[in-house]
Design an enzyme around this catalytic site. Sequence first.
Site, PDB file in Angstrom:
ATOM      1  N   GLU A   1      -7.473  -8.095  -1.957  1.00  0.00           N
ATOM      2  CA  GLU A   1      -5.838  -7.325  -2.033  1.00  0.00           C
ATOM      3  C   GLU A   1      -6.535  -6.550  -0.835  1.00  0.00           C
ATOM      4  OE1 GLU A   1      -2.786  -6.092  -5.182  1.00  0.00           O
ATOM      5  OE2 GLU A   1      -4.530  -4.026  -4.357  1.00  0.00           O
TER       6      GLU A   1
ATOM      7  N   LYS B   1      10.379  -1.658  -6.225  1.00  0.00           N
ATOM      8  CA  LYS B   1       9.858  -1.440  -7.357  1.00  0.00           C
ATOM      9  C   LYS B   1      11.246  -0.229  -8.003  1.00  0.00           C
ATOM     10  CE  LYS B   1       5.037  -2.660  -8.262  1.00  0.00           C
ATOM     11  NZ  LYS B   1       3.772  -2.280  -8.723  1.00  0.00           N
TER      12      LYS B   1
END
Length: 198
Positions: free
Chosen positions: A139, A115
Amino acid sequence: MTYEEYYGDMLPVLKQTEKYLLDLINKFQTENPLEGVEPIIYCTSRIKAPESLKTKLELNGYSADRETALREMHDIVGIRVICSFADDVYDVVNWLCGREEFEVVTQKDYIARPKPNGYRSYHLILNLKEGAGKGLKVEIQVRTIATDFWAALEHQIKYKHDVKNEKMIREELKRCADEIASVDMSMQTIRDIIREES
């Protein structure tokens, strides 16, 4: 609002799913014999707090009720797998994706493509095909211990809203993330050399 008030009779199912996932990930160690350093150092897990979940639902334009949460959110049950080396991360991810217990919904490789802030981790959304949580999406984040150290501190800093010199702090965090990624690569290289010589 308590977990019991929000999740109701689904809370035991969520807890069973959390335990099921942790037990399953522990099998990785037994199915992949040690070569000196354990590939998985530790795992953490959580069931998303009701207030946090409701906020996320509202931010995404959904009703904040339990039924909508269970249908629309993919991270109510979350597992974080902390590995020794970058190669171990990919080994664990490939092992999880090859399991018959799961259908892979999405994969995001923030190690190969970090990111902008420097965050590096591998994220999986998996649909459970069996067990108490059959049909639930969960997740699983897999990262190295070095990047977990950075992410834990960055998370704490990020949620302090009255930070002075925010631009400078973000630049420093990005620099630290890059340095930690470099250390990860160096440690991987050292292990690879030792393996070749063994």
